[in-house]
Design an enzyme around this catalytic site. Structure first.
Site, PDB file in Angstrom:
ATOM      1  N   ASP A 205      -4.461   2.366  -2.117  1.00  0.00           N
ATOM      2  CA  ASP A 205      -5.785   2.884  -2.465  1.00  0.00           C
ATOM      3  C   ASP A 205      -5.906   2.976  -3.979  1.00  0.00           C
ATOM      4  O   ASP A 205      -5.130   3.656  -4.643  1.00  0.00           O
ATOM      5  CB  ASP A 205      -5.999   4.260  -1.833  1.00  0.00           C
ATOM      6  CG  ASP A 205      -7.472   4.597  -1.669  1.00  0.00           C
ATOM      7  OD1 ASP A 205      -8.314   3.947  -2.312  1.00  0.00           O
ATOM      8  OD2 ASP A 205      -7.785   5.514  -0.891  1.00  0.00           O
TER       9      ASP A 205
ATOM     10  N   LYS B 209       5.210  10.226  -3.161  1.00  0.00           N
ATOM     11  CA  LYS B 209       5.194  10.026  -4.624  1.00  0.00           C
ATOM     12  C   LYS B 209       4.670  11.286  -5.307  1.00  0.00           C
ATOM     13  O   LYS B 209       3.749  11.893  -4.809  1.00  0.00           O
ATOM     14  CB  LYS B 209       4.282   8.838  -4.953  1.00  0.00           C
ATOM     15  CG  LYS B 209       4.772   7.496  -4.411  1.00  0.00           C
ATOM     16  CD  LYS B 209       3.818   6.359  -4.775  1.00  0.00           C
ATOM     17  CE  LYS B 209       2.510   6.444  -4.017  1.00  0.00           C
ATOM     18  NZ  LYS B 209       1.639   5.259  -4.225  1.00  0.00           N
TER      19      LYS B 209
ATOM     20  N   ASP C 288      -2.655   3.532  -9.535  1.00  0.00           N
ATOM     21  CA  ASP C 288      -3.868   3.973 -10.242  1.00  0.00           C
ATOM     22  C   ASP C 288      -3.812   5.447 -10.631  1.00  0.00           C
ATOM     23  O   ASP C 288      -4.771   5.957 -11.202  1.00  0.00           O
ATOM     24  CB  ASP C 288      -5.104   3.731  -9.366  1.00  0.00           C
ATOM     25  CG  ASP C 288      -5.142   4.650  -8.146  1.00  0.00           C
ATOM     26  OD1 ASP C 288      -4.130   4.708  -7.406  1.00  0.00           O
ATOM     27  OD2 ASP C 288      -6.166   5.315  -7.935  1.00  0.00           O
TER      28      ASP C 288
ATOM     29  N   ASP D 262       0.880   0.328  -4.996  1.00  0.00           N
ATOM     30  CA  ASP D 262       0.104   1.345  -4.299  1.00  0.00           C
ATOM     31  C   ASP D 262      -1.045   0.625  -3.600  1.00  0.00           C
ATOM     32  O   ASP D 262      -1.351  -0.535  -3.928  1.00  0.00           O
ATOM     33  CB  ASP D 262      -0.411   2.368  -5.317  1.00  0.00           C
ATOM     34  CG  ASP D 262      -1.252   3.461  -4.672  1.00  0.00           C
ATOM     35  OD1 ASP D 262      -0.895   3.898  -3.561  1.00  0.00           O
ATOM     36  OD2 ASP D 262      -2.254   3.856  -5.281  1.00  0.00           O
TER      37      ASP D 262
ATOM     38  N   ASN E 213       0.734   6.828  -0.655  1.00  0.00           N
ATOM     39  CA  ASN E 213       0.791   8.252  -0.333  1.00  0.00           C
ATOM     40  C   ASN E 213      -0.140   8.613   0.808  1.00  0.00           C
ATOM     41  O   ASN E 213      -0.172   9.764   1.235  1.00  0.00           O
ATOM     42  CB  ASN E 213       0.448   9.096  -1.571  1.00  0.00           C
ATOM     43  CG  ASN E 213       1.698   9.631  -2.262  1.00  0.00           C
ATOM     44  OD1 ASN E 213       2.813   9.379  -1.825  1.00  0.00           O
ATOM     45  ND2 ASN E 213       1.509  10.363  -3.343  1.00  0.00           N
TER      46      ASN E 213
END
Length: 396
Positions: free
Chosen positions: A132, A320, A345, A130, A164
């Site tokens: 961010d 996601k 995260d 991922d 995302n």
């Protein structure tokens, strides 16, 4: 079961509650304090075909079943003290409650990490990251993330970036990652919720109205979808909106920092006029993200919820944790799920995304979710591993 073929090893161990243990000195010493634990020692090499074993595992692998997860953790500690290369653990019985999914043993984060040697990243051929919360937070890079990715690339580890975020195109995200690293990243190694949404829309129609930023509109155009961009009135006027409304095949909602009442009203009108012939696509379910200042700020999920309420329609959300993007990545690179580690995260999107695609998962604590939340999580939202940052996963 000791003489079973490699393809049958894991289903056999998962489904039979009373497997006869082999008699090795290591297993006897490991589990002498846990007499009701089924134990055994199996060759590591043939087991790799059925179990996502770390590449560093030497020789033999210990496996164990027990009803009590606490006993399994004790067994893991004992195995580590004796130098066992790996420990495959599951609760006795089989099925989803036992942690067995599609014939592979699924070890808890607490259990497997005890017996681990070296950096976690060393055990996987592909890391899916991922962005961010893993590479950066808002506009600020997370310390050590650039060095971690550079080390992974130097080691030849395959990397893919799945975000995302829909505001930027894949090319924009690749350029940002490249700027962070000081080395180019190809747009083909990036998947955004916007690119997944565009692919989905293009399968069914050629026109769309987009509530979103320039990157989402660009992905629509790259997929061959014509984006309707009407000039909306500054002040809300339902008659004026009705007069300019043109039918579209889809309404797509993503992150939009220029979101307005007029956009909401127009999108709701198109969905009502089009009925079931007009698709309602949401890029991702995240309702908020943590900014670089530590505050939560609205994300696409908040805007999707607003349009669902205004239109009476339910969106199809494609980002996601829907596993389709990760499944396509594995097909493209000819990877098995056990070779892939999904790193993120968020529990509800990143971790569930990897688990639903069958890969191993690692939560980093540099973004939204906390350790306490991860330890309370159940099902697909419970990570296999927990680390502070990407740098720790790589061993920096």
């Amino acid at each position: 079961s000791q003489h079973a073929s490699p393809s049958m090893v894991v289903p056999t161990l998962a489904m039979l509650p009373d497997v006869v243990p082999t008699s090795t000195s290591v297993t006897r010493r490991c589990f002498s304090s846990c007499p009701s634990t089924c134990i055994g020692s199996l060759p590591a090499a043939p087991l790799r075909a059925a179990v996502p074993l770390p590449r560093s595992v030497p020789g033999r692998v210990l496996w164990a079943f027990h009803e009590d997860p606490g006993r399994l953790r004790s067994a893991a500690a004992a195995a580590a003290a004796l130098g066992a290369g790996a420990l495959c653990l599951a609760r006795r019985g089989g099925g989803r409650r036992s942690g067995c999914s599609q014939g592979r043993l699924h070890a808890s984060a607490a259990s497997l990490s005890v017996a681990r040697r070296g950096a976690l990243a060393d055990d996987f051929g592909c890391l899916v990251l991922d962005c961010d919360g893993v590479l950066w937070r808002g506009r600020e890079p997370i310390p050590g993330s650039a060095e971690a990715v550079r080390k992974l690339k130097a080691a030849g580890t395959r990397l893919a970036f799945v975000t995302n975020a829909s505001a930027k195109s894949r090319a924009d995200v690749a350029a940002r990652i490249g700027g962070l690293l000081g080395a180019p990243i190809g747009a083909e190694d990036v998947v955004t919720s916007g690119s997944v949404a565009a692919e989905e829309v293009a399968r069914h129609t050629s026109t769309a109205y987009v509530v979103g930023e320039a990157g989402l509109r660009e992905e629509m155009r790259l997929a061959g979808v014509t984006v309707q961009e009407p000039e909306l009135p500054d002040r809300f006027d339902v008659a004026e909106l009705k007069a300019i409304a043109k039918p579209v095949g889809a309404v797509v909602v993503g992150h939009d920092e220029q979101f307005s009442y007029s956009k909401l009203a127009y999108a709701a009108l198109l969905l009502q006029l089009g009925g079931e012939d007009c698709m309602f696509i949401g890029t991702n379910p995240d309702v908020a993200n943590r900014s670089e200042l530590g505050f939560m700020v609205p994300e696409a999920g908040s805007l999707i919820a607003a349009l669902e309420a205004a239109s009476g329609r339910k969106a199809t959300v494609v980002g996601k944790p829907e596993p389709r993007a990760l499944e396509r990545l594995m097909q493209r690179y000819a990877l098995r799920p056990g070779e892939v580690l999904m790193i993120g995260d968020r529990l509800d999107t990143d971790i569930s995304f990897g688990a639903r695609a069958g890969t191993r998962t690692c939560l980093v604590l540099s973004g939204v979710a906390t350790r306490e939340e991860a330890e309370r999580a159940e099902g697909t939202m419970r990570p296999d591993f927990i680390r502070e940052t990407l740098a720790e996963i790589v061993g920096l």
